[in-house]
Design an enzyme around this catalytic site. Structure first.
Site, mmCIF file in Angstrom:
data_model
loop_
_atom_site.group_PDB
_atom_site.id
_atom_site.type_symbol
_atom_site.label_atom_id
_atom_site.label_comp_id
_atom_site.label_asym_id
_atom_site.label_seq_id
_atom_site.Cartn_x
_atom_site.Cartn_y
_atom_site.Cartn_z
ATOM 1 N N CYS A 6 -16.667 7.903 1.531
ATOM 2 C CA CYS A 6 -16.243 6.810 2.407
ATOM 3 C C CYS A 6 -15.683 7.362 3.719
ATOM 4 C CB CYS A 6 -15.197 5.962 1.689
ATOM 5 S SG CYS A 6 -14.501 4.628 2.699
ATOM 6 N N CYS B 289 -20.306 -13.721 -4.032
ATOM 7 C CA CYS B 289 -21.188 -12.745 -3.368
ATOM 8 C C CYS B 289 -22.651 -12.998 -3.708
ATOM 9 C CB CYS B 289 -20.815 -11.321 -3.777
ATOM 10 S SG CYS B 289 -19.278 -10.713 -3.046
ATOM 11 N N CYS C 193 -18.741 -2.256 6.328
ATOM 12 C CA CYS C 193 -18.969 -3.151 5.191
ATOM 13 C C CYS C 193 -18.321 -4.510 5.409
ATOM 14 C CB CYS C 193 -18.486 -2.516 3.887
ATOM 15 S SG CYS C 193 -16.713 -2.197 3.800
ATOM 16 N N ASP D 151 0.830 -1.200 0.000
ATOM 17 C CA ASP D 151 0.000 0.000 0.000
ATOM 18 C C ASP D 151 0.870 1.257 0.000
ATOM 19 O OD1 ASP D 151 -2.340 1.474 0.063
ATOM 20 O OD2 ASP D 151 -2.506 1.438 2.241
ATOM 21 N N CYS E 287 -23.519 0.609 4.526
ATOM 22 C CA CYS E 287 -22.596 1.753 4.477
ATOM 23 C C CYS E 287 -23.287 3.025 4.975
ATOM 24 C CB CYS E 287 -22.084 1.962 3.053
ATOM 25 S SG CYS E 287 -20.939 3.368 2.898
ATOM 26 N N CYS F 28 -26.179 -11.058 -2.608
ATOM 27 C CA CYS F 28 -25.979 -10.321 -1.364
ATOM 28 C C CYS F 28 -25.443 -8.924 -1.640
ATOM 29 C CB CYS F 28 -24.994 -11.071 -0.459
ATOM 30 S SG CYS F 28 -24.613 -10.217 1.085
ATOM 31 N N CYS G 220 -20.413 -8.390 6.413
ATOM 32 C CA CYS G 220 -20.194 -9.388 5.352
ATOM 33 C C CYS G 220 -20.258 -10.814 5.905
ATOM 34 C CB CYS G 220 -18.838 -9.164 4.691
ATOM 35 S SG CYS G 220 -18.454 -10.382 3.408
#
Length: 357
Positions: free
Chosen positions: A223, A197, A253, A143, A207, A200, A257
């Site tokens: 965000c 996914c 989020c 990152d 969010c 879903c 999940c």
């Protein structure tokens, strides 16, 4: 040097496991399929103030241009849930978000800075590879450069891209960090996995700011992770009430999940929650002066936002708590910074106080 050796990959996987990584994959350097989506995302301004996302053009999707000579990318995954994470941890985190007097810090940020942990261990892994095969042209990333980490992870079988854009694994959910080693050695690529996914869309529904505007499409400007970490200026007025008590990052989020019931705890002590960050009252955190902030966040990821943004974020959370409870304690805490030297802090404190009117 270009060497093709299928026998090398199992050995790399073993070394990586010894270094605390949970999975290793190999991707090729052709990410051309991701280029149109990247350019459209940038063109629509969804990256906000993250100008580095556009600074290197398509090098982000072209590993061999970013690091000439690269022919393969080793992708690494490292779990980050603290070792003491209990069963039902998602419910505990949602309860934390419901406590308006408590400051909520994203799970990944409660321990040591992942950049330092992964980068050091990726370099050790690179050294082991070089010891085995000779001089190795390589560069490690966590990152920290124009790298399409999630796309490379998906190409190399680490998981699939969820509707929230994060990588999901059937065995580990999404509570993990990603890292890469660009190398000049040709290795057989790992097989990608199919998406699971289905219909879903829990991540989209939960969010708080509706930042996931469509499946696999995130408007970073909405965000909460972006707003509390990457964004340097005033937080947009219409989004402040939606932030709640989240003062650094947002996990909603991921908490919702279904795949994160399989999330794995880290094998390393580095990501254990530090005392003083987790479960703390907002009024306590808001009272930190800059030396205290620097001392409490030393070696951790939170330090990168600086004391001014730290106070800005907490002022918003205090305002939201004041609106919800009318607490005199929260109001008094805000008043302590009403004349702060920073105009950014003063403006958010004034907004926070106005929530109790």
């Amino acid at each position: 040097m270009v060497v093709c050796s299928s026998q090398l990959v199992p050995q790399i996987q073993q070394w990586a496991h010894e270094l605390g990584f949970s999975q290793i994959g190999v991707a090729g350097v052709d990410l051309s399929c991701a280029e149109p989506g990247l350019m459209e995302w940038l063109a629509q301004g969804f990256h906000g103030e993250m100008h580095y996302m556009a600074a290197h053009g398509l090098k982000r999707a072209r590993p061999a241009e970013l690091v000439p000579g690269t022919v393969s990318v080793i992708t690494a995954r490292m779990n980050y849930l603290p070792r003491t994470t209990p069963e039902g941890w998602q419910a505990l985190e949602f309860a934390r978000l419901a406590d308006s007097a408590q400051g909520a810090v994203s799970v990944y940020a409660r321990g040591r800075d992942y950049h330092k942990v992964l980068r050091a261990r990726l370099q050790k892994l690179s050294d082991r590879i070089a010891e085995a095969i000779g001089p190795l042209g390589h560069r490690v990333f966590t990152d920290s450069a124009p790298v399409l980490e999630a796309e490379l992870a998906a190409h190399s079988g680490q998981g699939w891209r969820g509707k929230h854009t994060l990588v999901l694994s059937r065995d580990a959910g999404s509570m993990f960090f990603l890292g890469e080693i660009y190398i000049d050695v040709a290795l057989p690529p790992s097989a990608p996995v199919s998406a699971h996914c289905g219909s879903c869309q829990s991540c989209m529904d939960v969010c708080p700011t509706q930042a996931i505007i469509a499946p696999h499409r995130l408007d970073a400007r909405r965000c909460i992770s972006y707003l509390t970490i990457e964004h340097a200026g005033p937080i947009p007025l219409e989004l402040r009430p939606l932030i709640g008590n989240r003062i650094y990052g947002c996990d909603d989020c991921q908490l919702i999940c279904p795949w994160n019931k399989y999330a794995q705890v880290s094998s390393l002590p580095d990501f254990d929650a530090r005392a003083g960050l987790s479960g703390q009252q907002l009024v306590h955190l808001f009272a930190w002066d800059e030396p205290t902030f620097l001392r409490q966040t030393e070696g951790g990821p939170i330090r990168r936002i600086g004391h001014e943004r730290w106070l800005r974020n907490i002022a918003v959370a205090l305002g939201n708590g004041l609106r919800a409870t009318g607490s005199a304690e929260l109001r008094a805490a805000l008043h302590t910074c009403a004349q702060h030297e920073s105009a950014l802090v003063r403006e958010h404190v004034a907004w926070g106080l106005a929530q109790g009117i």
